[in-house]
Design an enzyme around this catalytic site. Structure first.
Site, mmCIF file in Angstrom:
data_model
loop_
_atom_site.group_PDB
_atom_site.id
_atom_site.type_symbol
_atom_site.label_atom_id
_atom_site.label_comp_id
_atom_site.label_asym_id
_atom_site.label_seq_id
_atom_site.Cartn_x
_atom_site.Cartn_y
_atom_site.Cartn_z
ATOM 1 N N GLY B 31 0.793 -1.230 0.000
ATOM 2 C CA GLY B 31 0.000 0.000 0.000
ATOM 3 C C GLY B 31 0.819 1.269 0.000
ATOM 4 O O GLY B 31 0.275 2.351 -0.165
ATOM 5 N N CYS B 240 -27.940 -9.979 -15.987
ATOM 6 C CA CYS B 240 -27.343 -9.644 -17.291
ATOM 7 C C CYS B 240 -28.278 -10.123 -18.404
ATOM 8 O O CYS B 240 -28.718 -11.271 -18.411
ATOM 9 C CB CYS B 240 -25.986 -10.317 -17.426
ATOM 10 S SG CYS B 240 -25.297 -10.197 -19.093
ATOM 11 N N CYS B 243 -26.215 -13.048 -20.541
ATOM 12 C CA CYS B 243 -25.844 -14.355 -19.986
ATOM 13 C C CYS B 243 -26.644 -14.699 -18.731
ATOM 14 O O CYS B 243 -26.502 -15.789 -18.188
ATOM 15 C CB CYS B 243 -24.353 -14.413 -19.695
ATOM 16 S SG CYS B 243 -23.848 -13.461 -18.253
#
Lengths: 258, 282
Positions: B31, B240, B243
């Site tokens: 980080g 979706c 799909c």
């Protein structure tokens, strides 16, 4: 007296290159005491305040502070992390210009809450509750909690700055001309508020001002500075009513009477 | 075959070594933003120059590269970067998340969980999470060094105070390994939980800002929040349209002049492979 001084300053000096801003400063401040530092512009008041509040590393001398746990610390020998922690937990700094002390791009509530969040509080409702409590304490309408500080008047900004500092219940407050730039009625109200808060929370305050009336109203003791040196100290009434040093006499006699 | 007029992966070997050194430091301090001598690349800043430099210094002859832009393999940015590396290295490229050893991404993490050994390379526009709160770079660095991150929460506080909830939806700040606060680059906050304890190595490159940072495999990544306003990811009412996935990040697409909308997976490989599997079944 067996009580430990809150702040012990010995042989403090601030120099900028060859220029001496202040030197040979020695004093002690006890809990609950309000110390006024007066003198004309350029007499080294603000440099002294910065050196005391760790905003500027002094060229010489020591500043010792006794926190709540009674273990006296020498400020400039502490690691910076610890110094900054003291600054946001046990101390507060009220700047002359509220724009220096406030975060202008976040709301009043976030300004007050910032120190709480910096000290690890992570409960939104609690933080908000404390923020609105403090807004009430400094006599600002709670409805303004989510307003930006830029929409506040000068006096309100100054009071918001005070709330932002006091929210973590500090013991020692540094104030640099807290009433500078305010008109007299607003100034009177702010002074009233400060007196109330100082008494209520047993605050120790070091207040820098060139305004002797402000100094008389707020401070218990006075320190008069001229050209970087302390020329006279004593109880406020004593110094102002019976000045000994020629410079103090000049200062006192320069005050305009309406 | 790679273009013989260029060194392998465009950058010269010394530059790649310099970047790898910064990268090692970045992995060692999760980080932490490591400064590096970012080079001019044959594309403008803001198009992924940081990510490209990382990919160039990491890629080897036997790697398989996947490049995505907003989750998709076939948008301009993805296509041109893929082409760039095909030309300068000649390595294999793929659109399959599972086949790739290196994945350079702009603003998404693939839906298919990444595995140990893979490296995810993020393109970062602005690296410092404190940059809009603390204008002084020197002060911001000090705050990182001392772990003073209280100010990050004022931003979240403001959101709740004004809108009743944290509305920050992308580039949502995270705390890595309980130490440094980091910008995850402009990925939607939907992807933030995927970063936590990810088996793959995640590296971040900001070309213009000249910073590299990293999250080593299996490192904790926590999104900042309040106790009474916990971190939440976006959700959709729809599945979706292509799909039928209900667990992926959906793009809203306007499909005609009447304002008809269609929701589809942002991750084209995930959506495509699900559709292929469904066709195989029927």
């Amino acid at each position: 007296m067996s009580e430990q001084a809150l702040l012990q300053v010995s042989d403090l000096a601030v120099r900028y290159g060859d220029f001496v801003a202040c030197e040979a400063i020695n004093f002690e401040l006890y809990a609950g005491e309000v110390l006024g530092v007066v003198g004309e512009s350029g007499s080294g008041k603000t440099s002294l305040l910065k050196a005391l509040s760790t905003q500027h590393v002094p060229s010489q001398g020591t500043v010792k502070y006794t926190p709540r746990d009674n273990k006296t610390l020498s400020l400039y020998q502490l690691p910076e992390a610890k110094r900054r922690h003291l600054m946001r937990s046990e101390w507060g700094v009220v700047h002359q210009n509220p724009r220096d002390g406030l975060r202008l791009n976040v709301s009043a509530g976030a300004n007050i809450g910032e120190r709480l969040m910096a000290n690890g509080q992570r409960h939104y409702a609690n933080i908000r509750q404390q923020a609105s409590d403090w807004l009430t304490q400094v006599e600002i309408d709670v409805a303004r909690l989510d307003d930006m500080p830029t929409t506040f008047s000068g006096g309100m900004q100054q009071r918001l700055q005070i709330a932002r500092n006091l929210v973590t219940q500090p013991r020692l407050i540094f104030m640099d001309e807290p009433t500078g730039g305010l008109d007299v009625s607003v100034q009177a109200r702010l002074l009233d508020l400060l007196r109330k808060l100082v008494a209520q929370y047993q605050l120790s305050v070091i207040i820098v001002t060139h305004d002797l009336a402000v100094a008389r109203l707020l401070s218990h003791r006075l320190m008069v500075m001229q050209q970087g040196r302390v020329v006279e100290t004593g109880l406020t009434d004593q110094v102002l009513d019976d000045p000994q040093h020629p410079y103090t006499q000049l200062l006192v006699s320069s005050v305009l009477q309406p | 075959m790679s273009d013989p007029d260029y060194n392998f992966a465009y950058l010269d070997e010394q530059t790649k070594r310099m970047i790898r050194r910064s990268l090692l430091k970045a992995v060692a301090i999760p980080g932490y933003q490591v400064p590096f001598a970012s080079r001019e690349m044959p594309m403008p800043y803001g198009w992924g120059t940081g990510g490209i430099q990382l990919t160039a210094s990491l890629i080897g002859q036997y790697d398989t590269l996947k490049v995505i832009d907003q989750g998709s393999d076939d948008t301009t940015n993805a296509v041109s970067i893929r082409q760039f590396f095909r030309r300068t290295t000649g390595v294999k490229t793929t659109e399959k998340t599972t086949e790739a050893s290196l994945i350079q991404t702009r603003h998404r993490i693939p839906e298919t969980p990444l595995t140990a050994g893979q490296i995810l390379i993020y393109q970062v526009p602005i690296s410092d999470p404190l940059s809009f709160l603390e204008p002084r770079e020197t002060e911001a660095r000090k705050m990182h060094a001392l772990g003073e991150y209280g100010m990050m929460h004022t931003k979240l506080y403001e959101d709740i105070a004004h809108y009743g909830a944290i509305l920050h939806t992308y580039d949502y700040p995270v705390r890595v390994n309980d130490r440094y606060v980091m910008r995850p680059s402009p990925i939607p906050k939907f992807d933030n939980p995927k970063m936590d304890h990810m088996p793959a190595l995640q590296v971040f490159g900001a070309g213009r800002e000249k910073r590299i940072y990293a999250v080593p495999p299996y490192t904790s990544v926590k999104s900042l929040d309040f106790e009474d306003h916990p971190f939440e990811i976006q959700r959709w009412e729809q599945a979706c349209a292509l799909c039928g996935a209900t667990d992926s990040f959906l793009d809203e697409i306007v499909v005609d002049d009447q304002g008809t909308r269609l929701f589809a997976c942002a991750d084209s490989d995930y959506c495509g492979s699900r559709q292929a599997a469904q066709e195989g079944e029927s």
